[in-house]
Motif scaffolding. Structure first.
Motif, PDB file in Angstrom:
ATOM      1  N   ALA A  42      46.152  53.442 -16.993  1.00 13.50           N
ATOM      2  CA  ALA A  42      46.745  53.148 -18.309  1.00 13.50           C
ATOM      3  C   ALA A  42      45.939  52.070 -19.023  1.00 13.50           C
ATOM      4  O   ALA A  42      45.416  51.148 -18.400  1.00 13.50           O
ATOM      5  N   GLY A  43      45.877  52.197 -20.335  1.00 14.62           N
ATOM      6  CA  GLY A  43      45.185  51.200 -21.137  1.00 14.62           C
ATOM      7  C   GLY A  43      46.126  50.421 -22.038  1.00 14.62           C
ATOM      8  O   GLY A  43      45.856  49.287 -22.400  1.00 14.62           O
ATOM      9  N   ASP A  44      47.247  51.011 -22.386  1.00 17.07           N
ATOM     10  CA  ASP A  44      48.222  50.390 -23.278  1.00 17.07           C
ATOM     11  C   ASP A  44      49.063  49.368 -22.507  1.00 17.07           C
ATOM     12  O   ASP A  44      49.599  49.669 -21.443  1.00 17.07           O
ATOM     13  N   GLU A  45      49.171  48.163 -23.039  1.00 10.81           N
ATOM     14  CA  GLU A  45      49.897  47.088 -22.354  1.00 10.81           C
ATOM     15  C   GLU A  45      51.396  47.388 -22.242  1.00 10.81           C
ATOM     16  O   GLU A  45      52.012  47.069 -21.227  1.00 10.81           O
ATOM     17  N   ASP A  46      51.991  47.974 -23.270  1.00 11.14           N
ATOM     18  CA  ASP A  46      53.411  48.321 -23.206  1.00 11.14           C
ATOM     19  C   ASP A  46      53.662  49.368 -22.125  1.00 11.14           C
ATOM     20  O   ASP A  46      54.660  49.299 -21.401  1.00 11.14           O
ATOM     21  N   LEU A  47      52.780  50.333 -22.012  1.00 13.92           N
ATOM     22  CA  LEU A  47      52.901  51.355 -20.978  1.00 13.92           C
ATOM     23  C   LEU A  47      52.739  50.740 -19.597  1.00 13.92           C
ATOM     24  O   LEU A  47      53.458  51.094 -18.660  1.00 13.92           O
ATOM     25  N   LYS A  48      51.816  49.794 -19.455  1.00 14.54           N
ATOM     26  CA  LYS A  48      51.627  49.129 -18.166  1.00 14.54           C
ATOM     27  C   LYS A  48      52.890  48.380 -17.747  1.00 14.54           C
ATOM     28  O   LYS A  48      53.292  48.433 -16.580  1.00 14.54           O
ATOM     29  N   LYS A  49      53.539  47.696 -18.693  1.00 16.80           N
ATOM     30  CA  LYS A  49      54.773  46.981 -18.379  1.00 16.80           C
ATOM     31  C   LYS A  49      55.872  47.942 -17.941  1.00 16.80           C
ATOM     32  O   LYS A  49      56.608  47.672 -16.993  1.00 16.80           O
TER      33      LYS A  49
END
Length: 68
Positions: A42-49
C-alpha cells in the motif's frame, strides 16, 4: 447423568463447536496474512492505517479464542 448436567461452562465442546472455532481461527490467521501483504504494497497512508487496524483486530480475536 450425562454430559449436559451441571455447569455448562465445564462441559466439553461439541464437535460442531470445535470445528467452528477452528475454522474461525484459521480464517482469521489467513486474513491477517492477507492484510499484511496488502499493507506491504500500500502507498496511501489512510489505507495503511486501516490495514494496520484490521491486523491488530485479527490478532486480538485470535488471541482471545486461543485463551479458551
Amino acid at each position: 447423568m450425562g454430559i449436559l448436567s451441571g455447569n455448562p461452562t465445564e462441559q466439553p465442546m461439541h464437535y460442531g463447536e470445535v470445528f467452528g472455532a477452528w475454522t474461525f481461527l484459521t480464517t482469521t490467521k489467513g486474513l491477517i496474512a492477507g492484510h499484511q501483504t496488502m499493507l506491504n504494497h500500500a502507498g496511501d497512508e489512510d489505507l495503511k492505517k486501516l490495514l494496520e487496524e484490521a491486523i491488530q483486530g485479527g490478532h486480538q480475536e485470535s488471541k482471545q479464542l486461543r485463551l479458551y
